[in-house]
Design a protein around this motif. Structure first.
Motif, mmCIF file in Angstrom:
data_model
loop_
_atom_site.group_PDB
_atom_site.id
_atom_site.type_symbol
_atom_site.label_atom_id
_atom_site.label_comp_id
_atom_site.label_asym_id
_atom_site.label_seq_id
_atom_site.Cartn_x
_atom_site.Cartn_y
_atom_site.Cartn_z
ATOM 1 N N ASN A 204 30.360 -42.374 -7.848
ATOM 2 C CA ASN A 204 30.567 -43.606 -7.095
ATOM 3 C C ASN A 204 29.954 -43.543 -5.699
ATOM 4 O O ASN A 204 30.005 -44.506 -4.939
ATOM 5 N N ASN A 205 29.422 -42.381 -5.355
ATOM 6 C CA ASN A 205 28.497 -42.221 -4.228
ATOM 7 C C ASN A 205 29.064 -42.527 -2.845
ATOM 8 O O ASN A 205 28.327 -42.932 -1.946
ATOM 9 N N ALA A 206 30.350 -42.277 -2.667
ATOM 10 C CA ALA A 206 30.900 -42.418 -1.315
ATOM 11 C C ALA A 206 30.206 -41.453 -0.356
ATOM 12 O O ALA A 206 30.017 -41.771 0.825
ATOM 13 N N HIS A 207 29.803 -40.280 -0.842
ATOM 14 C CA HIS A 207 29.145 -39.289 0.022
ATOM 15 C C HIS A 207 27.809 -39.810 0.543
ATOM 16 O O HIS A 207 27.431 -39.535 1.693
ATOM 17 N N LEU A 208 27.084 -40.573 -0.281
ATOM 18 C CA LEU A 208 25.811 -41.134 0.179
ATOM 19 C C LEU A 208 26.045 -42.233 1.219
ATOM 20 O O LEU A 208 25.282 -42.355 2.178
ATOM 21 N N LEU A 209 27.109 -43.014 1.019
ATOM 22 C CA LEU A 209 27.423 -44.047 2.011
ATOM 23 C C LEU A 209 27.846 -43.419 3.334
ATOM 24 O O LEU A 209 27.413 -43.862 4.404
ATOM 25 N N VAL A 210 28.684 -42.390 3.280
ATOM 26 C CA VAL A 210 29.088 -41.702 4.513
ATOM 27 C C VAL A 210 27.866 -41.146 5.225
ATOM 28 O O VAL A 210 27.706 -41.297 6.445
ATOM 29 N N GLN A 211 26.984 -40.507 4.470
ATOM 30 C CA GLN A 211 25.758 -39.960 5.053
ATOM 31 C C GLN A 211 24.925 -41.060 5.683
ATOM 32 O O GLN A 211 24.391 -40.894 6.802
ATOM 33 N N ALA A 212 24.814 -42.197 5.001
ATOM 34 C CA ALA A 212 24.021 -43.298 5.540
ATOM 35 C C ALA A 212 24.654 -43.882 6.792
ATOM 36 O O ALA A 212 23.963 -44.131 7.797
ATOM 37 N N TYR A 213 25.966 -44.095 6.761
ATOM 38 C CA TYR A 213 26.610 -44.765 7.896
ATOM 39 C C TYR A 213 26.572 -43.908 9.155
ATOM 40 O O TYR A 213 26.587 -44.439 10.279
ATOM 41 N N GLU A 214 26.506 -42.618 8.991
ATOM 42 C CA GLU A 214 26.390 -41.746 10.150
ATOM 43 C C GLU A 214 25.116 -42.025 10.939
ATOM 44 O O GLU A 214 25.029 -41.693 12.126
ATOM 45 N N SER A 215 24.131 -42.656 10.280
ATOM 46 C CA SER A 215 22.858 -42.975 10.941
ATOM 47 C C SER A 215 22.755 -44.430 11.367
ATOM 48 O O SER A 215 21.739 -44.835 11.963
ATOM 49 N N VAL A 216 23.755 -45.250 11.060
ATOM 50 C CA VAL A 216 23.738 -46.660 11.448
ATOM 51 C C VAL A 216 24.213 -46.786 12.892
ATOM 52 O O VAL A 216 25.246 -46.230 13.276
ATOM 53 N N ARG A 217 23.449 -47.510 13.694
ATOM 54 C CA ARG A 217 23.818 -47.729 15.102
ATOM 55 C C ARG A 217 24.763 -48.928 15.176
ATOM 56 O O ARG A 217 24.339 -50.075 15.086
ATOM 57 N N SER A 218 26.050 -48.634 15.309
ATOM 58 C CA SER A 218 27.048 -49.692 15.303
ATOM 59 C C SER A 218 28.339 -49.183 15.923
ATOM 60 O O SER A 218 28.648 -47.986 15.855
ATOM 61 N N ARG A 237 35.585 -32.922 1.255
ATOM 62 C CA ARG A 237 34.253 -32.861 1.858
ATOM 63 C C ARG A 237 33.877 -34.184 2.517
ATOM 64 O O ARG A 237 33.246 -34.201 3.586
ATOM 65 N N LEU A 238 34.260 -35.289 1.902
ATOM 66 C CA LEU A 238 34.002 -36.591 2.513
ATOM 67 C C LEU A 238 34.671 -36.690 3.875
ATOM 68 O O LEU A 238 34.073 -37.166 4.857
ATOM 69 N N GLN A 239 35.889 -36.238 3.936
ATOM 70 C CA GLN A 239 36.683 -36.387 5.156
ATOM 71 C C GLN A 239 36.281 -35.412 6.252
ATOM 72 O O GLN A 239 36.800 -35.484 7.369
ATOM 73 N N GLU A 240 35.361 -34.526 5.952
ATOM 74 C CA GLU A 240 34.857 -33.601 6.963
ATOM 75 C C GLU A 240 33.854 -34.246 7.911
ATOM 76 O O GLU A 240 33.411 -33.611 8.869
ATOM 77 N N THR A 241 33.459 -35.493 7.643
ATOM 78 C CA THR A 241 32.530 -36.164 8.553
ATOM 79 C C THR A 241 33.078 -36.154 9.972
ATOM 80 O O THR A 241 34.276 -36.301 10.203
ATOM 81 N N ARG A 242 32.186 -35.984 10.911
ATOM 82 C CA ARG A 242 32.585 -35.983 12.320
ATOM 83 C C ARG A 242 32.433 -37.355 12.967
ATOM 84 O O ARG A 242 32.612 -37.487 14.181
ATOM 85 N N ASP A 243 32.086 -38.335 12.166
ATOM 86 C CA ASP A 243 31.892 -39.689 12.688
ATOM 87 C C ASP A 243 33.250 -40.383 12.784
ATOM 88 O O ASP A 243 33.868 -40.700 11.763
ATOM 89 N N PRO A 244 33.737 -40.666 13.981
ATOM 90 C CA PRO A 244 35.072 -41.265 14.129
ATOM 91 C C PRO A 244 35.140 -42.709 13.646
ATOM 92 O O PRO A 244 36.235 -43.255 13.490
#
Length: 368
Positions: A204-218, A237-244
């Motif tokens: 279901n590719n939540a990991h790809l969305l998380v990876q993508a959103y980390e690069s979105v300027r918003s 692993r998904l929840q390890e993102t450092r993007d608040p």
């Protein structure tokens, strides 16, 4: 008619698409005067529930493990139906087709909704994939009818097995929910967040969305709604993102879920396996601006009423999300198109009509 629905976790819907389908289809049939029973699993449905929305609820035990939960419960439920003299059974999930011959021996017509091509899901090992491949084939032999909920799945069964199926899509409501309590609980403002809803499993590719959103300027948040009982390591692993900005509230159902869908700036649909995905149609029904993974199933459902990004292409997803973030008004017309398409092609009333006609035909053939 006296009808039973088997193979889901039960009602009220508190897990996924098959549960919502079982609830809405059963409630719709019950409202038309039919006697409808939905079988539920004891670790999902309270044993004393009895009835819900006019539906009889029968709760039975299972072995609640990844490879036994569905098939063991369905076998127990099938055996339980035998003395009940149902006019027809609807079994959900191709994995359960192996049991369809049992009620047929006793003269009860059986319909199987096969869902998508489940063997492609990465959560299954070789044994699980092999079982699902066998189940696809068995689905073409044991039930009286199989139902496919997407044209591309209908073509798959025809081209692979030479099997005819009844196409009946999933349904959605276009009624906008009242209130904003779910948004307030999560500190969100209407049309100021991106939303993803799915079981948190790799395909279901939540990991790809998380990876993508980390690069979105918003400055907007991304809400990742969902969970999965057998994917704890993946979710960790998904929840390890450092993007608040990326928030994981877990699974959300009912009114709160619909409130979140109705007031998102954009709904992102990243799945790549399955037939018609319920969350996608539900998002359309509530007038969402949708960015979706370009799979045949997703493209079929959207029908031009949303934005497709190249399949599993993270840079392209980043670009699409950035454009939506920077100029959402440029895509505002897609909201109306999505809601209109959901109302005309995927209404629950139409879905219930088609199942009612299917059951009526099978019961009539039995009595001839």
């Amino acid at each position: 008619m006296k009808i039973a629905i088997l193979g889901t976790r039960g009602v009220p819907a508190n897990y996924g698409g098959f549960e919502t389908f079982a609830e809405e289809c059963a409630a719709g049939l019950a409202a038309r005067g039919h006697d409808v029973t939905v079988y539920g699993r004891s670790h999902y449905v309270p044993r004393g529930l009895g009835t819900y929305r006019g539906i009889r609820v029968t709760v039975l035990p299972t072995l609640p493990w990844k490879y036994t939960d569905t098939v063991v419960h369905t076998l127990v439920a099938v055996l339980h139906t035998l003395p009940k003299r149902f006019d027809a059974l609807l079994i959900c999930n191709a994995a359960n087709s192996i049991f369809a011959w049992i009620p047929r021996v006793f003269g009860t017509p059986v319909v199987v909704n096969v869902d998508g091509i489940e063997r492609l899901r990465r959560k299954w090992n070789w044994l699980g994939k092999s079982y699902y491949r066998l189940s696809e084939f068995v689905s073409t032999l044991f039930p009286n009818e199989i139902v496919t909920d997407a044209r591309c799945i209908e073509r798959y069964y025809c081209n692979t097995y030479g099997a005819r199926s009844e196409f009946i899509p999933y349904g959605a409501s276009t009624e906008i929910p009242v209130g904003h309590s779910a948004l307030e609980e999560l500190g969100l403002a209407p049309h100021e967040y991106f939303l993803y809803v799915s079981r948190l499993e790799p395909e279901n590719n939540a990991h790809l969305l998380v990876q993508a959103y980390e690069s979105v300027r918003s400055t907007r948040k991304l809400l990742v709604v969902g969970t999965a009982p057998y994917a704890r390591e993946y979710i960790r692993r998904l929840q390890e993102t450092r993007d608040p900005r990326i928030v994981f509230p877990g699974a959300i159902y009912g009114l709160r879920y619909r409130q979140l869908l109705a007031h998102a700036l954009c709904y992102v649909h990243a799945t790549e396996v399955g037939g018609t995905h319920p969350a996608l149609i539900e998002a359309m029904g509530l007038g969402n601006l949708i960015v979706a993974n370009d799979t045949p199933e997703n493209a079929e459902v959207l029908g031009g009423a949303g934005i497709l990004y190249s399949r599993n292409d993270v840079p392209d997803l980043v670009a699409r999300l950035q454009r939506v973030n920077d100029d959402p008004d440029a895509f505002a017309h897609l909201r109306g198109l999505a809601r209109q398409r959901a109302g005309s092609e995927y209404s629950w009333n139409s879905v219930v009509d088609r199942y009612e006609k299917l059951f009526t035909r099978l019961v009539g053939q039995r009595k001839q």
